[in-house]
Design an enzyme around this catalytic site. Structure first.
Site, mmCIF file in Angstrom:
data_model
loop_
_atom_site.group_PDB
_atom_site.id
_atom_site.type_symbol
_atom_site.label_atom_id
_atom_site.label_comp_id
_atom_site.label_asym_id
_atom_site.label_seq_id
_atom_site.Cartn_x
_atom_site.Cartn_y
_atom_site.Cartn_z
ATOM 1 N N LYS A 150 0.862 -1.189 0.000
ATOM 2 C CA LYS A 150 0.000 0.000 0.000
ATOM 3 C C LYS A 150 0.897 1.237 0.000
ATOM 4 O O LYS A 150 1.981 1.209 0.569
ATOM 5 C CB LYS A 150 -0.886 0.011 1.249
ATOM 6 C CG LYS A 150 -1.989 -1.042 1.236
ATOM 7 C CD LYS A 150 -2.847 -0.929 2.481
ATOM 8 C CE LYS A 150 -3.845 -2.062 2.587
ATOM 9 N NZ LYS A 150 -4.869 -2.067 1.540
ATOM 10 N N ARG B 208 -9.674 -12.226 1.864
ATOM 11 C CA ARG B 208 -10.503 -13.296 1.291
ATOM 12 C C ARG B 208 -9.773 -14.630 1.321
ATOM 13 O O ARG B 208 -10.381 -15.684 1.353
ATOM 14 C CB ARG B 208 -10.953 -12.896 -0.118
ATOM 15 C CG ARG B 208 -9.850 -12.684 -1.091
ATOM 16 C CD ARG B 208 -10.277 -11.882 -2.310
ATOM 17 N NE ARG B 208 -10.470 -10.458 -2.007
ATOM 18 C CZ ARG B 208 -10.932 -9.565 -2.873
ATOM 19 N NH1 ARG B 208 -11.268 -9.938 -4.100
ATOM 20 N NH2 ARG B 208 -11.072 -8.304 -2.535
HETATM 21 N N1 BES Z 1 -7.944 -4.362 4.244
HETATM 22 C C1 BES Z 1 -8.108 -3.916 2.914
HETATM 23 C C2 BES Z 1 -9.445 -3.200 2.682
HETATM 24 C C3 BES Z 1 -9.718 -1.941 3.453
HETATM 25 C C4 BES Z 1 -9.495 -0.705 2.897
HETATM 26 C C5 BES Z 1 -10.283 -1.993 4.708
HETATM 27 C C6 BES Z 1 -9.793 0.443 3.596
HETATM 28 C C7 BES Z 1 -10.588 -0.837 5.416
HETATM 29 C C8 BES Z 1 -10.332 0.376 4.854
HETATM 30 C C9 BES Z 1 -8.055 -5.106 1.959
HETATM 31 O O1 BES Z 1 -7.238 -6.151 2.328
HETATM 32 C C10 BES Z 1 -7.577 -4.615 0.627
HETATM 33 O O2 BES Z 1 -6.505 -4.101 0.564
HETATM 34 N N2 BES Z 1 -8.414 -4.784 -0.387
HETATM 35 C C11 BES Z 1 -8.102 -4.373 -1.717
HETATM 36 C C12 BES Z 1 -8.615 -5.431 -2.666
HETATM 37 C C13 BES Z 1 -8.175 -5.245 -4.088
HETATM 38 C C14 BES Z 1 -6.683 -5.499 -4.207
HETATM 39 C C15 BES Z 1 -8.943 -6.202 -4.966
HETATM 40 C C16 BES Z 1 -8.808 -3.043 -1.996
HETATM 41 O O3 BES Z 1 -9.935 -2.849 -1.526
HETATM 42 O O4 BES Z 1 -8.197 -2.197 -2.649
HETATM 43 ZN ZN ZN Z 2 -5.211 -5.917 1.696
#
Ligand code: BES
Ligand code: ZN
Ligand code: ZN
Length: 467
Positions: free
Chosen positions: A243, A316
């Protein structure tokens, strides 16, 4: 926060106790008034005839928030003043429970890492409730237990990643139920390997702190259990798909797990006559030398292979193994809770979690309970056409959509991925994407940080589910 009761009128509240006066001034009006007859907290709630359960919750919390701001420690309120015409369907007991839950939630501050100020942290220590019926008093008692568990959930989620590792999360599950009739067992890496939990093990590979898988069981009745599973990513760096920037608050990526731990504890504390199992797959998603790479292919506990398109879609993966593990309990229903996607935030903003299920009856029940509990949900589609999002060229499925299209409907896509495992359960299943409600939002009248959702909803669901 201690609650006490008295039959006398509010005018006779003891000296040193500040009386709460609800007015019809606009919402957000908060005033401390010193009059010849005593001290008052005046809280505007808008027209009495317009107050609904939705506006009641922040109104009750505003009382405590204002008291805290004014350094008031003891307040008195008249139960009769909290009965609104549009809430006449809410029973006395439920009303008492709502008052206590929400006052406790508003009183909460995460102070574990702060030096105590000389005059102590700002909190209300006593609430004197006047003219509350016996049933309302019983409701208040129950609401206090609910509020305590919600706040304990918030503390777990607020704890920084360095102190909240998969191991500490497993320990927290044990601690949450000490003295209660709940069994807790934690699988370590060796056992997880033996079982073939290839998905959760892969997520944990890049971290120096190994994954755990915790099973909590509360058997308040015989019969098929309700199985609850919570995403327990103790810190989500994104992994190799790191990130960027700050402000992600990804130490709270175990909020789903924390809510399951405290929903199970709550069911046990309130002696609910239901059989409940909580599953806590916990891992830290880090970009270490042995980390999961994009395009690695994993074999999950189900035997199905998964191509990792993006290492940041890790929640997931751990839940996939948890959903497969759930099968061994022949559940009557399975609900998973996860801060799964930023997409659910894009779709819903800050005031509702996403509800993803293919079961209309379960959806109706959860939506109704979300309204009455205050942990609001909004349903997102789970139609067959979205199933393409999990297609992979080289494996049985992919963990997400590659390229720019991955931006669209990502909450639904996350749900569709989990469905590949949940469909094997042969029982109703729902996925709650709580990313929007991970932290409190403006207007919630809660302190900054974890919101403790959806403990109240899960408890209400446990209470009402008929197997
Ligand atoms: N933990 C994050 C999602 C998240 C984002 C939770 C903001 C709370 C606040 C999750 O693991 C993630 O990074 N998801 C990605 C998925 C994508 C790569 C398909 C996302 O939402 O960008
Ligand atoms: Zn993530
Ligand atoms: Zn995550």
């Amino acid at each position: 926060m201690k609650f006490s009761f008295s039959a006398s009128s509010i005018e006779k509240a003891p000296a040193g106790v500040v009386r709460v006066r609800l007015t019809e001034e606009p919402k957000g009006t908060k005033r401390f008034a010193r009059e010849a007859t005593g001290e008052f907290l005046e809280i505007g709630g808008g027209k009495v005839s317009e107050v609904t359960q939705r506006t009641f919750i922040p109104l009750v919390r505003a009382i405590v928030q204002t008291a805290k701001r004014e350094k008031v420690k003891k307040i008195a309120l008249d139960a009769a003043a909290l009965c609104f015409p549009k809430m006449k369907d809410v029973s006395d007991e439920e009303l008492g429970s709502l008052i206590a839950q929400n006052m406790l939630m508003a009183n909460y501050e995460f102070t574990a890492y702060k030096t105590k100020p000389k005059d102590g942290f700002r909190e209300v220590s006593e609430v004197l409730v006047l003219s509350a019926s016996k049933t309302m008093q019983a409701g208040i008692k129950k609401g206090l237990t609910i509020g305590e568990e919600v706040n304990a959930c918030r503390t777990l989620a607020n704890t920084p990643g360095s102190d909240m590792t998969p191991q500490s999360l497993a320990k927290a599950a044990k601690m949450a139920v000490t003295g209660l009739p709940v069994t807790v067992r934690t699988l370590q890496v060796a056992e997880m390997k033996k079982l073939g939990m290839g998905a959760i093990l892969a997520v944990g590979r890049g971290s120096d702190t190994p994954p755990t898988f915790t099973i909590m069981e509360y058997k308040g009745a015989a019969g098929k259990p309700i199985v609850l599973a919570g995403k327990g990513i103790t810190f989500d760096s994104g992994g190799i798909n790191l990130k960027s920037g700050d402000g992600h608050e990804m130490h709270m990526d175990m909020s789903g797990a924390a809510s399951i731990i405290h929903a199970v504890a709550l069911a046990a504390k309130l002696k609910t006559r239901k059989h409940v199992i909580g599953l806590i797959p916990a891992a830290e998603n880090m970009p270490g030398g042995n980390a999961l790479r994009p395009h690695d292919i994993l074999t999950s506990l189900s035997g199905k292979t998964i191509e990792v398109i993006n290492t940041d879609a890790e929640g997931r993966l751990v839940l996939a193994d948890a959903l497969t593990y759930a099968k061994r309990f022949t559940p009557s229903v399975v609900i998973d809770v996860a801060t799964l996607t930023g997409g659910s935030l894009s779709a819903l903003g800050l005031y509702a979690s996403g509800l993803l299920t293919r079961d209309d009856e379960l959806a109706t029940q959860l939506l109704e309970l979300s309204e009455t509990s205050g942990d609001y949900l909004w349903r997102l589609p789970m139609w067959d056409v979205y199933e393409d999002s999990v297609k992979s060229t080289f494996a049985d499925m992919a963990n997400c959509v590659s390229g720019g299209a991955g931006r669209y409907a990502s909450a639904t896509n996350g749900g569709m991925f989990l469905w590949q495992f949940a469909k094997e359960l042969n029982c109703p299943w729902a996925h709650l994407d709580i990313a929007p409600r991970m932290t409190s939002a403006p207007g919630d009248e809660l302190s900054k940080g974890a919101a403790g959702e959806p403990v109240r909803l899960l408890y209400a669901f446990i209470e009402s589910w008929k197997a």
